[in-house]
Every structure is written in C-alpha cells, then in structure tokens.
Write a protein that holds these residues in place. Structure first.
Motif, PDB file in Angstrom:
ATOM      1  N   ALA A 204      12.983  30.349 135.859  1.00  0.00           N
ATOM      2  CA  ALA A 204      11.877  30.254 134.906  1.00  0.00           C
ATOM      3  C   ALA A 204      10.639  30.951 135.474  1.00  0.00           C
ATOM      4  O   ALA A 204       9.931  31.670 134.761  1.00  0.00           O
ATOM      5  N   GLY A 205      10.403  30.756 136.768  1.00  0.00           N
ATOM      6  CA  GLY A 205       9.251  31.387 137.417  1.00  0.00           C
ATOM      7  C   GLY A 205       9.343  32.906 137.366  1.00  0.00           C
ATOM      8  O   GLY A 205       8.352  33.600 137.121  1.00  0.00           O
ATOM      9  N   ILE A 206      10.569  33.436 137.586  1.00  0.00           N
ATOM     10  CA  ILE A 206      10.767  34.892 137.559  1.00  0.00           C
ATOM     11  C   ILE A 206      10.505  35.429 136.146  1.00  0.00           C
ATOM     12  O   ILE A 206       9.772  36.398 135.959  1.00  0.00           O
ATOM     13  N   TYR A 207      11.095  34.767 135.144  1.00  0.00           N
ATOM     14  CA  TYR A 207      10.908  35.235 133.762  1.00  0.00           C
ATOM     15  C   TYR A 207       9.441  35.118 133.332  1.00  0.00           C
ATOM     16  O   TYR A 207       8.899  36.013 132.697  1.00  0.00           O
ATOM     17  N   ALA A 208       8.806  34.005 133.700  1.00  0.00           N
ATOM     18  CA  ALA A 208       7.403  33.817 133.314  1.00  0.00           C
ATOM     19  C   ALA A 208       6.541  34.901 133.979  1.00  0.00           C
ATOM     20  O   ALA A 208       5.629  35.460 133.355  1.00  0.00           O
ATOM     21  N   GLY A 209       6.846  35.205 135.244  1.00  0.00           N
ATOM     22  CA  GLY A 209       6.091  36.240 135.955  1.00  0.00           C
ATOM     23  C   GLY A 209       6.259  37.599 135.296  1.00  0.00           C
ATOM     24  O   GLY A 209       5.287  38.348 135.126  1.00  0.00           O
ATOM     25  N   LEU A 210       7.505  37.916 134.912  1.00  0.00           N
ATOM     26  CA  LEU A 210       7.752  39.208 134.260  1.00  0.00           C
ATOM     27  C   LEU A 210       7.040  39.270 132.913  1.00  0.00           C
ATOM     28  O   LEU A 210       6.459  40.297 132.547  1.00  0.00           O
ATOM     29  N   ASP A 211       7.085  38.155 132.172  1.00  0.00           N
ATOM     30  CA  ASP A 211       6.381  38.095 130.880  1.00  0.00           C
ATOM     31  C   ASP A 211       4.893  38.352 131.078  1.00  0.00           C
ATOM     32  O   ASP A 211       4.266  39.096 130.334  1.00  0.00           O
ATOM     33  N   ARG A 212       4.348  37.704 132.119  1.00  0.00           N
ATOM     34  CA  ARG A 212       2.904  37.840 132.383  1.00  0.00           C
ATOM     35  C   ARG A 212       2.555  39.286 132.713  1.00  0.00           C
ATOM     36  O   ARG A 212       1.592  39.849 132.190  1.00  0.00           O
ATOM     37  N   ILE A 213       3.389  39.925 133.564  1.00  0.00           N
ATOM     38  CA  ILE A 213       3.133  41.325 133.930  1.00  0.00           C
ATOM     39  C   ILE A 213       3.192  42.213 132.684  1.00  0.00           C
ATOM     40  O   ILE A 213       2.330  43.062 132.460  1.00  0.00           O
ATOM     41  N   ALA A 214       4.240  41.972 131.858  1.00  0.00           N
ATOM     42  CA  ALA A 214       4.408  42.806 130.663  1.00  0.00           C
ATOM     43  C   ALA A 214       3.208  42.657 129.728  1.00  0.00           C
ATOM     44  O   ALA A 214       2.716  43.637 129.159  1.00  0.00           O
ATOM     45  N   THR A 215       2.712  41.422 129.589  1.00  0.00           N
ATOM     46  CA  THR A 215       1.577  41.193 128.682  1.00  0.00           C
ATOM     47  C   THR A 215       0.309  41.817 129.258  1.00  0.00           C
ATOM     48  O   THR A 215      -0.403  42.561 128.591  1.00  0.00           O
ATOM     49  N   GLU A 216       0.076  41.510 130.544  1.00  0.00           N
ATOM     50  CA  GLU A 216      -1.173  41.926 131.173  1.00  0.00           C
ATOM     51  C   GLU A 216      -1.274  43.450 131.307  1.00  0.00           C
ATOM     52  O   GLU A 216      -2.343  44.022 131.181  1.00  0.00           O
ATOM     53  N   TYR A 217      -0.127  44.094 131.562  1.00  0.00           N
ATOM     54  CA  TYR A 217      -0.176  45.523 131.885  1.00  0.00           C
ATOM     55  C   TYR A 217       0.486  46.400 130.817  1.00  0.00           C
ATOM     56  O   TYR A 217       0.838  47.544 131.090  1.00  0.00           O
ATOM     57  N   LEU A 218       0.681  45.844 129.606  1.00  0.00           N
ATOM     58  CA  LEU A 218       1.418  46.567 128.568  1.00  0.00           C
ATOM     59  C   LEU A 218       0.862  47.978 128.344  1.00  0.00           C
ATOM     60  O   LEU A 218       1.609  48.965 128.315  1.00  0.00           O
ATOM     61  N   ALA A 219      -0.455  48.075 128.217  1.00  0.00           N
ATOM     62  CA  ALA A 219      -1.063  49.386 127.937  1.00  0.00           C
ATOM     63  C   ALA A 219      -0.786  50.337 129.099  1.00  0.00           C
ATOM     64  O   ALA A 219      -0.403  51.492 128.888  1.00  0.00           O
TER      65      ALA A 219
END
Ligand SMILES: Cc1cc2nc3c(=O)[nH]c(=O)nc-3n(C[C@H](O)[C@H](O)[C@H](O)COP(=O)(O)OP(=O)(O)OC[C@H]3O[C@@H](n4cnc5c(N)ncnc54)[C@H](O)[C@@H]3O)c2cc1C
Length: 253
Positions: A204-219
């Motif tokens: 869960a921590g890995i997926y949440a971290g990846l989600d956060r990176i994708a959201t934060e750095y999408l642009a």
C-alpha cells in the motif's frame, strides 16, 4: 552496521558465511570472481563485495534477505553487457544468468509468456519458435543479454521501430524489494489501486507513493524526466519474473 560500514574483513566473512549457510547457490567472495564481475560492457570498474549465483529464483530472494540483514547493498546482473556501468557496483552482485533461465509458461493464444530473469533473449526466442512466436525488442547483444537486464535497461535495438522497447512488451513483473516485499505488479486501474492502498502494509505504501509522485509531478512527467529525488539503484533490488507479450501479426517472417 550500515552499508557505509560494510567491507571490513570480519563483516565480509560473516556475510559470506551466512550466504553459504542459507542460500542455494554459488557464493563467490574470492578475488578472482570479484575481479571477473568488476566490469560490464563499459569502461567502468567497480569491484563487487562478492558474487551470488542463485540456483533458483527463491534462492536469489533468500540472498537479498541475507544481504538486507547485513545492510549490504545488492545489484542484479543478467548478461552484464551494459554500456554505462549499470551492472557493476560495490555491492553483492546477484548473477541470474547461470541457473535462473526458465521459460515457465507460454500462452500461445494470448501471445504471452512468463520467464525467469536470467533467460537470454536468443534462447527465449529459440524456445518460443515452436509456437511461432518471438519477443520483439532485439538489442545487438541478443545472444548474451538476459530478460532481467533488458527490463533494467529498457532495451530496444533495431526491431524496436516495429515492436517498441522492452517496456512496451512487458505485461507484469514479479518484484522483490530490499525489505522483502514480493508481489506481482502491472497496470493497476484506479479502483484496484484504491483497494490495495486501503489494505495497508508495505505494498500500500509503494502504491500510495507512486500515486503521490504521479499527481505531484504529472506536468513534469508529461514534459520529460522530472527532477525528483530518487534512488537510482532501487530497481536493482528487484527479482523479476516478467510476463511478455508482442504482436505476432507484425513479426518479421
Ligand atoms: C556492443 C553492444 C551493443 C549493444 N546494442 C544495444 C542495442 O542495440 N539496444 C539496446 O537497447 N542496448 C544495447 N546494448 C546495451 C545492452 O547490451 C542491452 O541493454 C542489454 O539488453 C542489457 O542486458 P543484460 O542482460 O546484459 O543486462 P545487464 O547489463 O546485466 O543489466 C542491465 C541493468 O539491469 C539490471 N538488472 C539485471 N537483471 C535484473 C533483475 N533480475 N532485476 C532487476 N534488475 C536487473 C542490472 O542491475 C543493470 O542495471 C549494447 C551493448 C553492447 C556492449
């Protein structure tokens, strides 16, 4: 003991002894073996702490667990044909290419297969030929490069114009993190990601971290490679069992 402190004669002897006791494989900490693994297809030289040649994927995972207990860095290696020193480091090198070379399953209907990380590309294609299938990407080093190394490098080659790079031909990966999380991963729809994250734990921590990176750095990600802090060697800790697929209709005759 931290990885920065690893390397003392006592530590190394204890690490080698633990690997010998617990891992089904060749444990090579002699100067000759370490010298042989000090380079790859590049001009870089890094003498490894030692070399483990696991007889099974399970044994490779066991070797990572032992190294983690000693806080020793690890580095996976396939054919060792990398051009920029990727398969050398001051680490315990895990060489998958000698024994972990299985083609586990072939699904000719779906044009997918499951392989062990050390299988060499030409050998894979040789074994797939009876199904009239082949893996698309073909680096010039096809007679020596292993699927694990191809995934690590996202290898391509001349045929990538037709079939894409390795990343375009991998359906799922079995990953192993340094702290022992082992799981199959692949394209994960939002609802499935939410379910995994709600389940808690390391995955869960890995997926949440990846989600956060994708959201934060999408642009940034859409523009190019984002400037984010990362552990470059992170993927070296994984044990890979890729499931590969390619479009046979576009295969050269
Ligand atoms: C003469 C020459 C020509 C080449 N031509 C091409 C080309 O046409 N196209 C191309 O793309 N590349 C090319 N390369 C680069 C290289 O050969 C390819 O990228 C090749 O696919 C690497 O495979 P390998 O098994 O040798 O990987 P290795 O060098 O063994 O490893 C590559 C990376 O993957 C990691 N890795 C290996 N196994 C695992 C595992 N199980 N789990 C996690 N990480 C792992 C390693 O730590 C390393 O970071 C060439 C190299 C040479 C020397």
């Amino acid at each position: 003991m931290t990885s920065g402190e690893m390397g003392g004669t006592g530590d190394m002897a204890a690490l080698a002894a633990a690997l010998r006791a617990e891992v089904d494989g060749e444990i090579r900490f002699d100067a000759g073996s370490r010298g042989a693994y000090a380079t790859d297809g590049s001009n870089y030289r890094q003498v490894p702490l030692g070399v483990v040649v696991p007889r099974t994927v399970e044994a490779g995972a066991r070797a990572v667990a032992v190294c983690a207990r000693f806080d020793a860095p690890v580095l996976s290696r396939g054919g060792g044909t990398s051009l920029a020193g990727q398969s050398t480091n001051t680490a315990v090198v895990i060489d998958w290419s000698k024994y972990c070379t299985g083609l586990i399953t072939v699904d000719a209907e779906r044009r997918t297969c499951v392989v062990e990380p050390g299988i060499v590309l030409d050998e894979l294609n040789h074994r797939l030929a009876r199904h009239r299938l082949q893996f698309g990407p073909k680096p010039s080093t096809h007679s020596h490069c292993a699927l694990g190394g191809m995934i690590g490098n996202n290898s391509c080659g001349a045929s990538a114009q037709a079939y894409g790079k390795t990343v375009d031909n991998v359906r799922r990966l079995e990953i192993l993190t340094y702290d022992g999380q082992r799981a199959w991963v692949g394209p994960t729809p939002p609802a499935e990601r939410a379910r995994i994250i709600a389940g808690g734990g390391r995955l869960a921590g890995i997926y949440a971290g990846l989600d956060r990176i994708a959201t934060e750095y999408l642009a940034d990600i859409r523009r190019g490679y984002p400037r984010i802090p990362r552990r470059v060697s992170g993927y070296n800790l994984d044990s890979l069992l890729p499931e590969n697929g390619f479009d046979v209709a576009r295969a050269p005759s």
